[in-house]
Motif scaffolding. Sequence first.
Motif, mmCIF file in Angstrom:
data_model
loop_
_atom_site.group_PDB
_atom_site.id
_atom_site.type_symbol
_atom_site.label_atom_id
_atom_site.label_comp_id
_atom_site.label_asym_id
_atom_site.label_seq_id
_atom_site.Cartn_x
_atom_site.Cartn_y
_atom_site.Cartn_z
ATOM 1 N N PHE A 218 -45.365 -55.666 -0.124
ATOM 2 C CA PHE A 218 -45.689 -54.461 -0.882
ATOM 3 C C PHE A 218 -46.069 -54.820 -2.322
ATOM 4 C CE2 PHE A 218 -43.528 -52.398 2.614
ATOM 5 C CZ PHE A 218 -44.233 -51.213 2.752
ATOM 6 N N THR A 221 -49.539 -57.401 -1.785
ATOM 7 C CA THR A 221 -50.712 -56.934 -1.036
ATOM 8 C C THR A 221 -50.967 -55.442 -1.209
ATOM 9 O OG1 THR A 221 -50.300 -58.653 0.628
ATOM 10 C CG2 THR A 221 -51.790 -56.858 1.244
ATOM 11 N N ILE A 222 -49.923 -54.631 -1.079
ATOM 12 C CA ILE A 222 -50.094 -53.170 -1.131
ATOM 13 C C ILE A 222 -50.307 -52.686 -2.563
ATOM 14 C CG2 ILE A 222 -49.098 -50.944 -0.490
ATOM 15 C CD1 ILE A 222 -49.696 -52.765 1.895
ATOM 16 N N ARG A 279 -49.170 -45.924 -2.819
ATOM 17 C CA ARG A 279 -50.058 -47.016 -3.205
ATOM 18 C C ARG A 279 -50.143 -47.131 -4.725
ATOM 19 N NH1 ARG A 279 -49.055 -47.281 1.217
ATOM 20 N NH2 ARG A 279 -50.356 -47.711 3.062
ATOM 21 N N PRO A 347 -46.437 -50.993 5.822
ATOM 22 C CA PRO A 347 -46.191 -49.560 5.590
ATOM 23 C C PRO A 347 -45.769 -48.804 6.851
ATOM 24 C CG PRO A 347 -48.177 -50.263 4.443
ATOM 25 C CD PRO A 347 -47.762 -51.400 5.313
#
Length: 404
Positions: A218, A221-222, A279, A347
């Motif tokens: 998270f 990458t997120i 996000r 997610p």
Amino acid sequence: MTRIATAWLVYRLTHSAFLLGIVGFSGQIPVMILGPFAGVWVDRLDRHRTLVVTQVLSMIQSFWLAGLALAHVITVGDIIALSLFQGAINAFDMPARQAFVVQMVEDRADLSNAIALNSSMVNGARLIGPSLAGIIIAAVGEGYCFLLDGFSYVAVIVSLLLMTITVAQPRPRRSHVLAELKEGWQYVSQSTPIRSILLLLALVSLVGMPYTVLMPIFAGTILHGGAHTLGFLMGASGIGALTGAIVLATRRSVVGLGRVVTFTAMGFGIGLFSFASSRWLALSLPLMMLTGFCMMTQMASSNTILQTIVQEDKRGRVMSFYSMAFQGAAPFGSLIAGAAASRIGAPRTLMIGGSICVLGGLWFASQLPKIRKVVRPIYRKLGIIPEVAAGMQAAATLSSQSEE
């Protein structure tokens, strides 16, 4: 700091969600395998001395990890092996630590506040540690986090050696290890409150707690951040957990904690689901605070209820099952989460886990009437319910006067 440094090191070396899950599994599976036997020995052995030994072994593990990392020769295999070693230590350390609490608290009425105070200190470290780890990792690398962790055990060991223990540790009647293990299992499985609390804790640990394993994904990458982002996310979780511990510390009674366990289990699931949908870092941080708050409140409330109602001669064994439910189920969750995240994404994995946590909270709510029937007589006997305690004292006074 070590937890964050280990996760980031594995992610930096492999960029693999599956291997993050494997490392998490390796660090926690020994608790599941050794936990029941460890509980028997914790009831038999001196808990204070057991803790000194486990802390010395943990210090050795941290220095070993630091040496490999600072020499730049560490591999994922080394991390897995050392995680297994630490997990084996934790299998004995966790039930001994939990059972030892009652020997440090002379008045049982203070037990709830003592557990909450302990949680406050733990989560103060969880608040500072991740943020500090992110700074250190970015500046000089993961190895120095492991090195600082190793030196921190010196203070723990000295503190243990300086303690004067005034509350005696009751010892169970000695029999075969398997017989004592069976006795502990029957006690746990036949008690509706203990069984229900442990089942819910195991479920949340299985599907919810692995969120920490997926945090590097998270963060990197997120949310498109780095080690500092990971530190901020885990720090936010620590703020929430610390807040939950402080709120619990202000409670005057264990009465009503069953409802707290229900709502926080559901809140933990909602927090995970919402975090997985975010996000935007500015939104993710408060959601992590909610998640940390609910996680710690549920865990500490469950611990308080168990420590209050458990029979003294079975405390070590019950707390070993508590450790298995809390940390023993987590490795399987880490393994499942890592595998699922590599297929359907981090997610969606957290969304599914959060939804199951909500369902678990609803199930526990349906068990509350049965739990109250068993727990309230214990509370009355201990004098925890004020009105009943006062009534019993008045009745005892009248009885003594009539005899005179």
